[in-house]
Write a protein that holds these residues in place. Structure first.
Motif, PDB file in Angstrom:
ATOM      1  N   ASN A  63       0.841  -1.193   0.000  1.00 53.58           N
ATOM      2  CA  ASN A  63       0.000   0.000   0.000  1.00 53.58           C
ATOM      3  C   ASN A  63       0.881   1.250   0.000  1.00 53.58           C
ATOM      4  OD1 ASN A  63      -1.729   2.149   0.569  1.00 53.58           O
ATOM      5  ND2 ASN A  63      -3.071   0.886   1.853  1.00 53.58           N
TER       6      ASN A  63
ATOM      7  N   ASP B 227       0.143   4.298   0.277  1.00 51.03           N
ATOM      8  CA  ASP B 227      -0.276   5.288   1.269  1.00 51.03           C
ATOM      9  C   ASP B 227       0.360   5.011   2.630  1.00 51.03           C
ATOM     10  OD1 ASP B 227      -1.843   6.557  -0.614  1.00 51.03           O
ATOM     11  OD2 ASP B 227      -3.654   5.427  -0.094  1.00 51.03           O
ATOM     12  N   VAL B 228       0.512   3.726   2.953  1.00 51.95           N
ATOM     13  CA  VAL B 228       1.132   3.352   4.227  1.00 51.95           C
ATOM     14  C   VAL B 228       2.590   3.797   4.248  1.00 51.95           C
ATOM     15  CG1 VAL B 228       1.796   1.429   5.720  1.00 51.95           C
ATOM     16  CG2 VAL B 228      -0.420   1.395   4.561  1.00 51.95           C
TER      17      VAL B 228
ATOM     18  N   ALA C 226       3.955   6.171   2.391  1.00 46.44           N
ATOM     19  CA  ALA C 226       3.998   7.633   2.359  1.00 46.44           C
ATOM     20  C   ALA C 226       3.761   8.207   3.757  1.00 46.44           C
ATOM     21  CB  ALA C 226       2.953   8.162   1.382  1.00 46.44           C
ATOM     22  N   GLU C 227       2.835   7.611   4.484  1.00 42.38           N
ATOM     23  CA  GLU C 227       2.550   8.066   5.848  1.00 42.38           C
ATOM     24  C   GLU C 227       3.751   7.828   6.763  1.00 42.38           C
ATOM     25  OE1 GLU C 227      -0.534   7.036   9.525  1.00 42.38           O
ATOM     26  OE2 GLU C 227      -0.984   6.339   7.488  1.00 42.38           O
TER      27      GLU C 227
ATOM     28  N   GLN D 151       6.432  10.366   6.081  1.00 43.42           N
ATOM     29  CA  GLN D 151       6.078  11.656   6.660  1.00 43.42           C
ATOM     30  C   GLN D 151       6.374  11.676   8.156  1.00 43.42           C
ATOM     31  OE1 GLN D 151       5.228  14.456   5.110  1.00 43.42           O
ATOM     32  NE2 GLN D 151       5.217  15.477   7.118  1.00 43.42           N
TER      33      GLN D 151
END
Length: 255
Positions: free
Chosen positions: A230, A232-233, A235-236, A239
């Motif tokens: 994933n 998004d995981v 990317a999080e 961050q």
């Protein structure tokens, strides 16, 4: 052959016999002095032993006695980064740690705890062992891996490349142990899935302080598994790393 010539020849043979071994020993590669240098972070400590001196407790868990710690950094509790060269013939009355000569010494300004720095140090060493496909390196810092054979290690690690530590979270620590979890990415070698060739994975770990420094002594699966593909995981997580470490590349910390 007259007597004088015999005496000269005997003297020449004696000279060759006496000096040739010395020359050969000096030129022999096996007698060459090997440089023993390394880069490390750690904390300056003051010891009252024998009238008092400043030493360094490295984030590898080992003690170092510097011969040339700059005066401005002789502060108990100061966090520093440095290059060190072990003084093989170094002598000291303190009998405390390994005697080293420092270079490129600089203070570190960071909000990251000493426990987390130590965990990052060991885990980066683990990533390096994976990337270089070096079981001996791995076994030096990972006691769990000492049960592995070269075949077992190779059958797993050769599938991947570019192991990269992304994030570390400490859940508990004391003077002899550090427990937490970590996340890292790895790239599939000579292959591609529907999600690309990079996946995100993680593990729980326990580090223990031993006579030879901090070692990884336990590892296991995450309590809450993550989706390795994933974006998004990841990317999080990157961050969070930027906010915490001011970089999303932990290998560049304190270089």
């Amino acid at each position: 052959m007259n007597t004088i010539m015999k005496q000269c020849l005997s003297l020449l043979i004696l000279v060759i016999t006496l000096f040739t071994p010395t020359v050969l020993a000096a030129e022999s590669p096996s007698n060459a002095k090997v440089s023993n240098t390394f880069h490390l972070t750690g904390q300056v400590v003051f010891s009252n032993l024998e009238g008092g001196f400043y030493g360094i407790i490295g984030d590898d868990g080992k003690k170092y006695q510097p011969t040339n710690l700059p005066r401005k950094l002789k502060k108990d509790g100061a966090t520093i980064k440095f290059d060190a060269k072990i003084k093989d013939n170094g002598m000291s009355t303190f009998q405390w740690g390994t005697i080293v000569e420092l270079s490129n010494v600089a203070p570190i300004t960071t909000t990251i705890s000493a426990e987390e720095r130590r965990a990052i140090y060991v885990l980066l060493k683990r990533m390096d062992a994976f990337n270089t496909k070096d079981l001996n390196k791995l076994q030096q810092i990972d006691t769990v891996a000492r049960k592995l054979t070269k075949e077992q290690f190779g059958s797993w690690v050769n599938k991947y490349d570019n192991f990269t530590l992304q994030y570390v979270d400490i859940s508990y620590s004391d003077s002899i142990s550090i427990t937490g979890s970590c996340y890292y990415t790895r790239e599939l070698v000579n292959g591609m899935t529907l999600h690309g060739n990079t996946d995100l994975t993680g593990m729980t770990f326990t580090l223990s302080q031993t006579q030879n420094g901090w070692k990884l002594t336990e590892s296991g699966a995450l309590t809450n598994p993550i989706n390795p593909y994933n974006p998004d995981v990841l990317a999080e997580l990157k961050q969070k790393a930027l906010e915490k470490y001011k970089t999303d590349t932990l290998a560049s910390l304190w270089q």
